[in-house]
Scaffold this motif. Structure first.
Motif, PDB file in Angstrom:
ATOM      1  N   VAL A  54       0.827  -1.201   0.000  1.00 43.56           N
ATOM      2  CA  VAL A  54       0.000   0.000   0.000  1.00 43.56           C
ATOM      3  C   VAL A  54       0.868   1.260   0.000  1.00 43.56           C
ATOM      4  O   VAL A  54       0.582   2.215  -0.716  1.00 43.56           O
ATOM      5  CB  VAL A  54      -0.955   0.000   1.220  1.00 43.56           C
ATOM      6  N   GLU A  55       1.943   1.249   0.773  1.00 43.30           N
ATOM      7  CA  GLU A  55       2.788   2.439   0.887  1.00 43.30           C
ATOM      8  C   GLU A  55       3.403   2.831  -0.459  1.00 43.30           C
ATOM      9  O   GLU A  55       3.584   4.000  -0.755  1.00 43.30           O
ATOM     10  CB  GLU A  55       3.883   2.181   1.917  1.00 43.30           C
ATOM     11  N   LYS A  56       3.721   1.846  -1.280  1.00 44.38           N
ATOM     12  CA  LYS A  56       4.386   2.112  -2.559  1.00 44.38           C
ATOM     13  C   LYS A  56       3.429   2.649  -3.616  1.00 44.38           C
ATOM     14  O   LYS A  56       3.750   3.601  -4.327  1.00 44.38           O
ATOM     15  CB  LYS A  56       5.065   0.838  -3.046  1.00 44.38           C
ATOM     16  N   TYR A  57       2.269   2.027  -3.757  1.00 40.63           N
ATOM     17  CA  TYR A  57       1.338   2.403  -4.830  1.00 40.63           C
ATOM     18  C   TYR A  57      -0.004   2.932  -4.339  1.00 40.63           C
ATOM     19  O   TYR A  57      -0.802   3.416  -5.133  1.00 40.63           O
ATOM     20  CB  TYR A  57       1.078   1.207  -5.756  1.00 40.63           C
ATOM     21  N   GLY A  58      -0.278   2.796  -3.046  1.00 41.62           N
ATOM     22  CA  GLY A  58      -1.529   3.300  -2.511  1.00 41.62           C
ATOM     23  C   GLY A  58      -2.746   2.462  -2.821  1.00 41.62           C
ATOM     24  O   GLY A  58      -3.870   2.914  -2.656  1.00 41.62           O
ATOM     25  N   SER A 112      -6.303   4.960  -5.407  1.00 40.15           N
ATOM     26  CA  SER A 112      -4.897   5.247  -5.700  1.00 40.15           C
ATOM     27  C   SER A 112      -4.772   6.101  -6.958  1.00 40.15           C
ATOM     28  O   SER A 112      -5.426   5.844  -7.958  1.00 40.15           O
ATOM     29  CB  SER A 112      -4.116   3.953  -5.895  1.00 40.15           C
ATOM     30  N   ARG A 113      -3.892   7.075  -6.909  1.00 42.39           N
ATOM     31  CA  ARG A 113      -3.608   7.902  -8.079  1.00 42.39           C
ATOM     32  C   ARG A 113      -2.544   7.253  -8.963  1.00 42.39           C
ATOM     33  O   ARG A 113      -2.256   7.740 -10.043  1.00 42.39           O
ATOM     34  CB  ARG A 113      -3.133   9.278  -7.633  1.00 42.39           C
ATOM     35  N   HIS A 114      -1.932   6.188  -8.488  1.00 38.95           N
ATOM     36  CA  HIS A 114      -0.819   5.554  -9.204  1.00 38.95           C
ATOM     37  C   HIS A 114      -1.244   4.428 -10.138  1.00 38.95           C
ATOM     38  O   HIS A 114      -0.442   3.956 -10.933  1.00 38.95           O
ATOM     39  CB  HIS A 114       0.205   5.001  -8.203  1.00 38.95           C
TER      40      HIS A 114
END
Length: 130
Positions: A54-58, A112-114
């Motif tokens: 989650v921390e990397k890509y949300g 996620s915006r990613h």
């Protein structure tokens, strides 16, 4: 979980949670071998430090209730279960699932915006094949 949680709503004669508890408590003769997996540990790893954490890509792996897996969590659990059933080394292609994930990347972003189609495709491959 909220009272209106989808897993607590009646589905036929019982809820999905009732069916899960009944399956876990069923007294059945074991055929072959019994395999136990620490799915909580696996999911905790994926959420905290897995390659698509989650921390990397949300992108979360569980619903906001903190208990039930969303599409990504379900895919990871499916991959783990297939591996435990002996299919892990036999599976080398999940192109249909990757295409479906890419086509639906926006809906699978969970805020996620990613998320992109390419990321959705790659994440689905990892979740299913490891």
């Amino acid at each position: 979980a909220p009272a209106d949680n989808q897993y607590d709503r009646p589905f036929g004669a019982r809820t999905m949670n009732d069916a899960t508890v009944a399956a876990a408590m069923a007294d059945m003769a074991a055929v072959g071998r019994t395999v136990v997996s620490d799915m909580n540990g696996i999911m905790d790893y994926e959420i905290a430090s897995g390659p698509y954490c989650v921390e990397k890509y949300g992108v979360p792996l569980i619903h906001p209730d903190g208990i039930h897996p969303n599409v990504w969590g379900q895919a990871r659990m499916t991959g783990v279960l297939l591996g435990l059933c002996g299919y892990g080394g036999r599976l080398s292609n999940c192109s249909a699932a990757k295409e479906l994930a890419a086509e639906n990347a926006g809906a699978l972003a969970y805020g996620s915006r990613h998320m992109t189609p390419a990321l959705a495709s790659a994440e689905m491959e990892y979740m299913l094949l490891g």
